[in-house]
Design a protein around this motif. Structure first.
Motif, PDB file in Angstrom:
ATOM      1  N   SER A  37      11.922   1.679   2.349  1.00  0.00           N
ATOM      2  CA  SER A  37      10.819   2.175   1.531  1.00  0.00           C
ATOM      3  C   SER A  37       9.654   2.587   2.429  1.00  0.00           C
ATOM      4  O   SER A  37       9.617   2.264   3.611  1.00  0.00           O
ATOM      5  N   VAL A  38       8.714   3.322   1.849  1.00  0.00           N
ATOM      6  CA  VAL A  38       7.544   3.781   2.603  1.00  0.00           C
ATOM      7  C   VAL A  38       6.299   3.190   1.958  1.00  0.00           C
ATOM      8  O   VAL A  38       6.066   3.352   0.761  1.00  0.00           O
ATOM      9  N   GLN A  39       5.509   2.481   2.769  1.00  0.00           N
ATOM     10  CA  GLN A  39       4.260   1.872   2.301  1.00  0.00           C
ATOM     11  C   GLN A  39       3.108   2.792   2.671  1.00  0.00           C
ATOM     12  O   GLN A  39       2.922   3.124   3.850  1.00  0.00           O
ATOM     13  N   LEU A  40       2.330   3.218   1.672  1.00  0.00           N
ATOM     14  CA  LEU A  40       1.178   4.092   1.880  1.00  0.00           C
ATOM     15  C   LEU A  40      -0.096   3.351   1.493  1.00  0.00           C
ATOM     16  O   LEU A  40      -0.129   2.649   0.471  1.00  0.00           O
ATOM     17  N   ASN A  41      -1.142   3.521   2.293  1.00  0.00           N
ATOM     18  CA  ASN A  41      -2.440   2.911   2.026  1.00  0.00           C
ATOM     19  C   ASN A  41      -3.531   3.931   2.313  1.00  0.00           C
ATOM     20  O   ASN A  41      -3.407   4.722   3.253  1.00  0.00           O
ATOM     21  N   TRP A  42      -4.603   3.898   1.530  1.00  0.00           N
ATOM     22  CA  TRP A  42      -5.750   4.764   1.771  1.00  0.00           C
ATOM     23  C   TRP A  42      -7.003   4.057   1.268  1.00  0.00           C
ATOM     24  O   TRP A  42      -6.933   3.150   0.438  1.00  0.00           O
ATOM     25  N   ASN A  43      -8.132   4.450   1.810  1.00  0.00           N
ATOM     26  CA  ASN A  43      -9.391   3.891   1.332  1.00  0.00           C
ATOM     27  C   ASN A  43      -9.826   4.651   0.078  1.00  0.00           C
ATOM     28  O   ASN A  43      -9.445   5.801  -0.133  1.00  0.00           O
ATOM     29  N   ALA A  44     -10.610   4.004  -0.745  1.00  0.00           N
ATOM     30  CA  ALA A  44     -11.117   4.639  -1.961  1.00  0.00           C
ATOM     31  C   ALA A  44     -12.056   5.780  -1.580  1.00  0.00           C
ATOM     32  O   ALA A  44     -12.860   5.653  -0.654  1.00  0.00           O
ATOM     33  N   TYR A  45     -11.930   6.896  -2.289  1.00  0.00           N
ATOM     34  CA  TYR A  45     -12.837   8.015  -2.046  1.00  0.00           C
ATOM     35  C   TYR A  45     -14.201   7.653  -2.601  1.00  0.00           C
ATOM     36  O   TYR A  45     -14.325   7.135  -3.709  1.00  0.00           O
ATOM     37  N   GLU A  46     -15.238   7.936  -1.822  1.00  0.00           N
ATOM     38  CA  GLU A  46     -16.620   7.748  -2.274  1.00  0.00           C
ATOM     39  C   GLU A  46     -17.339   9.076  -2.132  1.00  0.00           C
ATOM     40  O   GLU A  46     -17.161   9.779  -1.138  1.00  0.00           O
ATOM     41  N   GLY A  47     -18.116   9.427  -3.113  1.00  0.00           N
ATOM     42  CA  GLY A  47     -18.860  10.677  -3.043  1.00  0.00           C
ATOM     43  C   GLY A  47     -19.156  11.281  -4.402  1.00  0.00           C
ATOM     44  O   GLY A  47     -19.897  12.254  -4.499  1.00  0.00           O
ATOM     45  N   TRP A  48     -18.599  10.713  -5.451  1.00  0.00           N
ATOM     46  CA  TRP A  48     -18.874  11.189  -6.798  1.00  0.00           C
ATOM     47  C   TRP A  48     -19.725  10.152  -7.526  1.00  0.00           C
ATOM     48  O   TRP A  48     -19.447   8.957  -7.477  1.00  0.00           O
ATOM     49  N   ALA A  49     -20.763  10.627  -8.216  1.00  0.00           N
ATOM     50  CA  ALA A  49     -21.692   9.720  -8.899  1.00  0.00           C
ATOM     51  C   ALA A  49     -20.973   8.809  -9.894  1.00  0.00           C
ATOM     52  O   ALA A  49     -21.301   7.630 -10.004  1.00  0.00           O
ATOM     53  N   ASP A  71       1.790   8.857  -9.746  1.00  0.00           N
ATOM     54  CA  ASP A  71       0.473   8.543 -10.285  1.00  0.00           C
ATOM     55  C   ASP A  71       0.130   7.121  -9.857  1.00  0.00           C
ATOM     56  O   ASP A  71       0.742   6.157 -10.323  1.00  0.00           O
ATOM     57  N   ALA A  72      -0.825   6.982  -8.956  1.00  0.00           N
ATOM     58  CA  ALA A  72      -1.204   5.663  -8.443  1.00  0.00           C
ATOM     59  C   ALA A  72      -2.290   5.017  -9.272  1.00  0.00           C
ATOM     60  O   ALA A  72      -2.720   3.904  -8.960  1.00  0.00           O
ATOM     61  N   GLY A  73      -2.773   5.714 -10.320  1.00  0.00           N
ATOM     62  CA  GLY A  73      -3.889   5.175 -11.097  1.00  0.00           C
ATOM     63  C   GLY A  73      -5.109   5.072 -10.210  1.00  0.00           C
ATOM     64  O   GLY A  73      -5.413   5.996  -9.460  1.00  0.00           O
ATOM     65  N   THR A  74      -5.784   3.937 -10.245  1.00  0.00           N
ATOM     66  CA  THR A  74      -6.944   3.737  -9.363  1.00  0.00           C
ATOM     67  C   THR A  74      -6.587   2.868  -8.155  1.00  0.00           C
ATOM     68  O   THR A  74      -7.466   2.481  -7.392  1.00  0.00           O
ATOM     69  N   ASN A  75      -5.297   2.578  -7.987  1.00  0.00           N
ATOM     70  CA  ASN A  75      -4.855   1.797  -6.822  1.00  0.00           C
ATOM     71  C   ASN A  75      -5.006   2.633  -5.549  1.00  0.00           C
ATOM     72  O   ASN A  75      -4.925   3.852  -5.591  1.00  0.00           O
ATOM     73  N   THR A  76      -5.168   1.959  -4.434  1.00  0.00           N
ATOM     74  CA  THR A  76      -5.266   2.636  -3.142  1.00  0.00           C
ATOM     75  C   THR A  76      -4.085   2.264  -2.247  1.00  0.00           C
ATOM     76  O   THR A  76      -4.196   2.272  -1.023  1.00  0.00           O
ATOM     77  N   THR A  77      -2.979   1.953  -2.868  1.00  0.00           N
ATOM     78  CA  THR A  77      -1.751   1.659  -2.154  1.00  0.00           C
ATOM     79  C   THR A  77      -0.570   2.071  -3.027  1.00  0.00           C
ATOM     80  O   THR A  77      -0.674   2.044  -4.254  1.00  0.00           O
ATOM     81  N   LEU A  78       0.517   2.464  -2.392  1.00  0.00           N
ATOM     82  CA  LEU A  78       1.723   2.856  -3.121  1.00  0.00           C
ATOM     83  C   LEU A  78       2.924   2.604  -2.231  1.00  0.00           C
ATOM     84  O   LEU A  78       2.872   2.878  -1.026  1.00  0.00           O
ATOM     85  N   THR A  79       3.997   2.080  -2.811  1.00  0.00           N
ATOM     86  CA  THR A  79       5.248   1.920  -2.093  1.00  0.00           C
ATOM     87  C   THR A  79       6.257   2.882  -2.698  1.00  0.00           C
ATOM     88  O   THR A  79       6.568   2.782  -3.883  1.00  0.00           O
ATOM     89  N   ASP A  80       6.736   3.824  -1.888  1.00  0.00           N
ATOM     90  CA  ASP A  80       7.735   4.794  -2.323  1.00  0.00           C
ATOM     91  C   ASP A  80       9.109   4.208  -2.041  1.00  0.00           C
ATOM     92  O   ASP A  80       9.517   4.074  -0.899  1.00  0.00           O
ATOM     93  N   VAL A  81       9.818   3.857  -3.116  1.00  0.00           N
ATOM     94  CA  VAL A  81      11.150   3.243  -2.978  1.00  0.00           C
ATOM     95  C   VAL A  81      12.267   4.223  -3.346  1.00  0.00           C
ATOM     96  O   VAL A  81      13.433   3.831  -3.395  1.00  0.00           O
ATOM     97  N   THR A  82      11.919   5.488  -3.582  1.00  0.00           N
ATOM     98  CA  THR A  82      12.940   6.453  -3.984  1.00  0.00           C
ATOM     99  C   THR A  82      13.879   6.743  -2.822  1.00  0.00           C
ATOM    100  O   THR A  82      13.467   6.859  -1.669  1.00  0.00           O
ATOM    101  N   GLU A  83      15.159   6.850  -3.135  1.00  0.00           N
ATOM    102  CA  GLU A  83      16.189   7.163  -2.144  1.00  0.00           C
ATOM    103  C   GLU A  83      16.263   8.675  -1.955  1.00  0.00           C
ATOM    104  O   GLU A  83      16.148   9.423  -2.919  1.00  0.00           O
TER     105      GLU A  83
END
Length: 180
Positions: A37-49, A71-83
């Motif tokens: 699987s692939v683990q993805l992480n990102w920081n929350a975007y800041e810049g919108w009021a 669709d990650a919703g408001t999460n800042t992490t996702l694990t791609d388990v697709t083959e």
């Protein structure tokens, strides 16, 4: 962490605006885990009021073809388990949408994941013509070249092939080889 910034404007009369909202772009990181699987992480975007409505993760081939959207919703992490047994290279990008209308989306950097090759082979086979495990066949994913060499217990080469689909039927010179 990505560099955050603020913007001020100065006009021709040296009037300076108040600083803008601090903006922090998204920095995406990713790694392939031991299970493939692939683990993805990102920081929350800041810049919108009014903040971020949600994040969409897109997965592309190295040729730019969109393979999947998550669709990650408001999460800042996702694990791609697709083959995916066809594409070894996957390119990921995250898109953020604002809670307030009329604003463009924010887009992260891209992360390129090159999936590890995989080779599996049986530990035993039964070349007895019963239709079950009659050939010693190697299965591989993301392998450019292949050669199967079979040696007897004295180290003598008795079979060789470069065709991964061929396998070995347990014979040499038309004779069934003994176990071992």
């Amino acid at each position: 962490e990505p560099a955050c910034y603020q913007v001020t404007y100065t006009d021709v009369c040296d009037n300076t605006s108040a600083p803008s909202i601090t903006a922090c772009p998204m920095l995406l990181t990713g790694e392939q885990l031991d299970d493939g699987s692939v683990q993805l992480n990102w920081n929350a975007y800041e810049g919108w009021a009014l903040g971020v409505q949600g994040y969409i993760v897109e997965k592309y081939t190295d040729g730019g073809f969109l393979l999947d959207t998550f669709d990650a919703g408001t999460n800042t992490t996702l694990t791609d388990v697709t083959e995916d047994a066809i594409h070894q290279v996957h390119i990921y990008v995250v898109r953020a949408t604002a809670n307030e209308g009329g604003l463009d989306e924010a887009v992260s950097n891209v992360v390129v994941i090159t999936r590890d090759p995989s080779i599996t082979y049986p530990t035993a086979f039964t070349p007895n013509a019963d239709g079950l495990n009659d050939r010693f066949i190697v299965h591989a994913r993301f392998v450019n070249g292949f050669q199967l060499s079979i040696f007897n217990r004295w180290g003598e080469l008795i079979y060789i092939t470069n065709d991964i689909t061929q396998g070995w039927d347990g014979t040499a010179d038309g004779k069934v080889m003994p176990e071992g």
